[in-house]
Write a protein that holds these residues in place. Structure first.
Motif, PDB file in Angstrom:
ATOM      1  N   THR A  50       0.910  -1.134  -0.036  1.00 57.57           N
ATOM      2  CA  THR A  50      -0.102   0.134  -0.260  1.00 57.57           C
ATOM      3  C   THR A  50       0.820   1.233  -0.069  1.00 57.57           C
ATOM      4  N   PRO A  51       0.632   2.224  -0.869  1.00 61.86           N
ATOM      5  CA  PRO A  51       1.397   3.405  -0.961  1.00 61.86           C
ATOM      6  C   PRO A  51       1.501   4.226   0.393  1.00 61.86           C
ATOM      7  N   VAL A  52       0.647   4.350   1.215  1.00 62.82           N
ATOM      8  CA  VAL A  52       0.421   4.999   2.670  1.00 62.82           C
ATOM      9  C   VAL A  52       1.362   4.380   3.403  1.00 62.82           C
ATOM     10  N   LEU A  53       1.508   2.939   3.596  1.00 61.93           N
ATOM     11  CA  LEU A  53       2.619   2.236   4.281  1.00 61.93           C
ATOM     12  C   LEU A  53       3.914   2.665   3.894  1.00 61.93           C
ATOM     13  N   GLN A  54       3.982   2.394   2.546  1.00 66.28           N
ATOM     14  CA  GLN A  54       5.419   2.597   2.017  1.00 66.28           C
ATOM     15  C   GLN A  54       5.915   4.152   2.094  1.00 66.28           C
ATOM     16  N   GLU A  55       5.136   4.930   2.149  1.00 67.70           N
ATOM     17  CA  GLU A  55       5.699   6.181   2.361  1.00 67.70           C
ATOM     18  C   GLU A  55       6.042   6.606   3.717  1.00 67.70           C
ATOM     19  N   ALA A  56       5.093   6.015   4.630  1.00 68.16           N
ATOM     20  CA  ALA A  56       5.190   6.220   6.183  1.00 68.16           C
ATOM     21  C   ALA A  56       6.715   5.352   6.568  1.00 68.16           C
ATOM     22  N   PRO A  62      14.785   5.092   4.180  1.00 68.02           N
ATOM     23  CA  PRO A  62      14.638   5.015   2.510  1.00 68.02           C
ATOM     24  C   PRO A  62      14.444   3.694   1.960  1.00 68.02           C
ATOM     25  N   ASN A  63      13.577   3.465   1.412  1.00 66.44           N
ATOM     26  CA  ASN A  63      13.340   2.124   0.407  1.00 66.44           C
ATOM     27  C   ASN A  63      13.106   0.880   1.316  1.00 66.44           C
ATOM     28  N   VAL A  64      12.926   1.126   2.610  1.00 70.70           N
ATOM     29  CA  VAL A  64      12.792  -0.239   3.382  1.00 70.70           C
ATOM     30  C   VAL A  64      11.446  -0.940   2.979  1.00 70.70           C
ATOM     31  N   SER A  65      10.621  -0.221   2.500  1.00 69.29           N
ATOM     32  CA  SER A  65       9.198  -0.774   2.194  1.00 69.29           C
ATOM     33  C   SER A  65       9.523  -1.912   0.934  1.00 69.29           C
ATOM     34  N   ARG A  66      10.599  -1.535   0.219  1.00 72.02           N
ATOM     35  CA  ARG A  66      10.833  -2.674  -0.763  1.00 72.02           C
ATOM     36  C   ARG A  66      11.188  -4.100  -0.135  1.00 72.02           C
ATOM     37  N   LEU A  67      12.165  -3.823   1.051  1.00 70.94           N
ATOM     38  CA  LEU A  67      12.687  -5.005   1.677  1.00 70.94           C
ATOM     39  C   LEU A  67      11.486  -5.837   2.218  1.00 70.94           C
ATOM     40  N   LEU A  68      10.702  -4.853   2.946  1.00 71.98           N
ATOM     41  CA  LEU A  68       9.635  -5.654   3.581  1.00 71.98           C
ATOM     42  C   LEU A  68       8.571  -6.367   2.769  1.00 71.98           C
ATOM     43  N   LEU A 112      19.602 -10.592   1.335  1.00 70.59           N
ATOM     44  CA  LEU A 112      18.686  -9.252   1.089  1.00 70.59           C
ATOM     45  C   LEU A 112      19.073  -8.281   2.149  1.00 70.59           C
ATOM     46  N   ILE A 113      18.933  -8.570   3.301  1.00 69.52           N
ATOM     47  CA  ILE A 113      18.960  -7.566   4.549  1.00 69.52           C
ATOM     48  C   ILE A 113      20.488  -7.004   4.331  1.00 69.52           C
ATOM     49  N   GLY A 114      21.445  -7.843   4.279  1.00 67.05           N
ATOM     50  CA  GLY A 114      22.981  -7.401   4.053  1.00 67.05           C
ATOM     51  C   GLY A 114      22.876  -6.470   2.760  1.00 67.05           C
ATOM     52  N   PHE A 115      22.645  -6.808   1.678  1.00 67.03           N
ATOM     53  CA  PHE A 115      22.726  -6.116   0.281  1.00 67.03           C
ATOM     54  C   PHE A 115      21.815  -4.815   0.626  1.00 67.03           C
ATOM     55  N   PHE A 116      20.863  -4.811   1.423  1.00 66.88           N
ATOM     56  CA  PHE A 116      20.105  -3.633   1.443  1.00 66.88           C
ATOM     57  C   PHE A 116      20.653  -2.798   2.416  1.00 66.88           C
TER      58      PHE A 116
END
Length: 402
Positions: A50-56, A62-68, A112-116
């Motif tokens: 959801t864009p709302v959570l991604q922005e939050a 930054p960009n942690v929503s992608r990892l999640l 993934l966590i390491g590369f992020f």
């Protein structure tokens, strides 16, 4: 719009997880725990899209929503595969493969966590994002491939219609997963070769775009279809069982008039019951027993089947302006009614015997088909025989006295 849609889907996934958790406590369904876990994982994936959570969350890191979202998607797809392991494989083999898959998932998540983290520490470098994408896309593609193999295997061995339909829906979900994996491969090639076709970071807004169709909509639709396809048989099964028991109980009662006539004329057909509660507690047993007893009565009355009654009933039907449904059942009801009367009155059958009803041999051994046929005969007993075959029954009375 996207936020509302994905939030609603997440709520539905959690509701489905609660349903599977309840079934597991009651019935110990194979794979129920895995199904419950994957539904929760998909719900988390929907929420993170959801864009709302991604922005939050991106406002914090930054960009942690992608990892999640990627982590939830991989976890959900892995648990789908684990669920199918429980259905397709022997318990020991399923446990072994499950341990391997979960260990591999753990390794991939750590990578993934390491590369992020490395990417976050060096935002000017795209190499860490490329490595991140390579691990994620490779693992996801491998999981989809294995998933398709398990779905195909289960589809070939499934006997239940709801499972076959559900697996077809799952296969459609796999197509959307392949589209998503293909998109990730395209992004990986573009970034790895420096083609500049795709930017490294992109956020989907509340409006659908072509890129968001592949990066967000495709995996969400895939998850929806997969979850729905796997849940469908579990939902349909108790409903079908309830409908079947209702049909069995109703059929048992509807066969009462025919059974009464058969058992009165030939009381020896009534089977002894070891448990008097069988008829009330097990509709399948009660119906099966009633059908057997009626068929035994039909066999016992075979010498009393009068050809002239059959001919008279057929003639009465032919004379009607509007033909009723199931004329063969009406004729058979007339023949059996006359035969039962002759047996009860102690008449010696000296008349030509009527042949068996059409389709008798083809129904042997098929409880459903035999029950439906006897239901037609029983209905004719109470509703149609008096009007349509009365002349034939009178002839039976007269013929028995010759």
């Amino acid at each position: 719009m996207i936020t509302i849609l994905f939030t609603a889907v997440a709520v539905l996934s959690l509701a489905a997880a609660a349903y599977w958790a309840r079934r597991r406590r009651a019935h110990r369904t194979a794979g129920a725990g895995e199904m419950c876990a994957l539904l929760i994982a998909w719900a988390l994936a929907f929420v993170t899209y959801t864009p709302v959570l991604q922005e939050a969350v991106d406002s914090v890191v930054p960009n942690v929503s992608r990892l999640l979202s990627n982590s939830a998607t991989m976890t959900g797809s892995t648990l789908v595969l684990v669920f199918l392991f429980q259905l397709n494989l022997e318990p020991e083999v399923a446990r072994h493969r499950t341990r391997i898959r979960l260990a591999l998932l753990g390794v991939v998540l750590v990578c993934l966590i390491g590369f992020f983290a490395a990417e976050h520490a060096n935002p000017s470098l795209t190499q860490f994002y490329v490595l991140y994408l390579f691990v994620y896309a490779g693992y996801f593609a491998m999981t989809v491939k294995d998933f398709l193999i398990q779905v195909w295997k289960q589809a070939r061995s499934s006997r239940r219609k709801s499972q076959r339909i559900g697996l077809r829906i799952v296969a459609a979900g796999c197509v959307f997963s392949l589209l998503y994996a293909g998109y990730k491969l395209f992004v990986l090639i573009s970034l790895g070769l420096g083609l500049g076709l795709i930017t490294a970071h992109h956020h989907c807004s509340e409006q659908f775009t072509v890129r968001c169709t592949f990066s967000v909509t495709a995996p969400v639709v895939s998850a929806l279809l997969i979850v729905f396809g796997l849940t469908l048989p579990a939902v349909v099964w108790p409903i079908s069982q309830y409908v079947r028991k209702r049909w069995e109980a109703g059929s048992f009662a509807a066969l009462g008039p025919l059974w009464d006539d058969m058992s009165t004329a030939t009381p020896e057909i009534v089977l002894d019951s070891t448990d008097p509660d069988d008829e009330t507690n097990d509709p399948d047993f009660a119906l099966h027993r009633r059908v057997i007893e009626i068929n035994d009565g039909v066999l016992a009355l075979h010498p009393y089947r009068a050809l002239e009654v059959q001919t008279a009933a057929q003639g009465a039907l032919a004379a009607l302006d509007r033909q009723p449904k199931h004329p063969d059942a009406i004729v058979e009801a007339a023949v059996l009614s006359a035969a039962a009367r002759a047996k009860r009155n102690g008449w010696e059958p000296s008349w030509p015997q009527a042949p068996q009803a059409p389709g008798t041999s083809s129904r042997e051994g098929n409880l459903r088909a035999e029950t439906e046929w006897l239901l037609q005969v029983s209905h004719a007993y109470t509703h149609s025989t008096v009007r349509v075959a009365a002349d034939g029954l009178v002839m039976a009375d007269g013929g028995s006295q010759t």
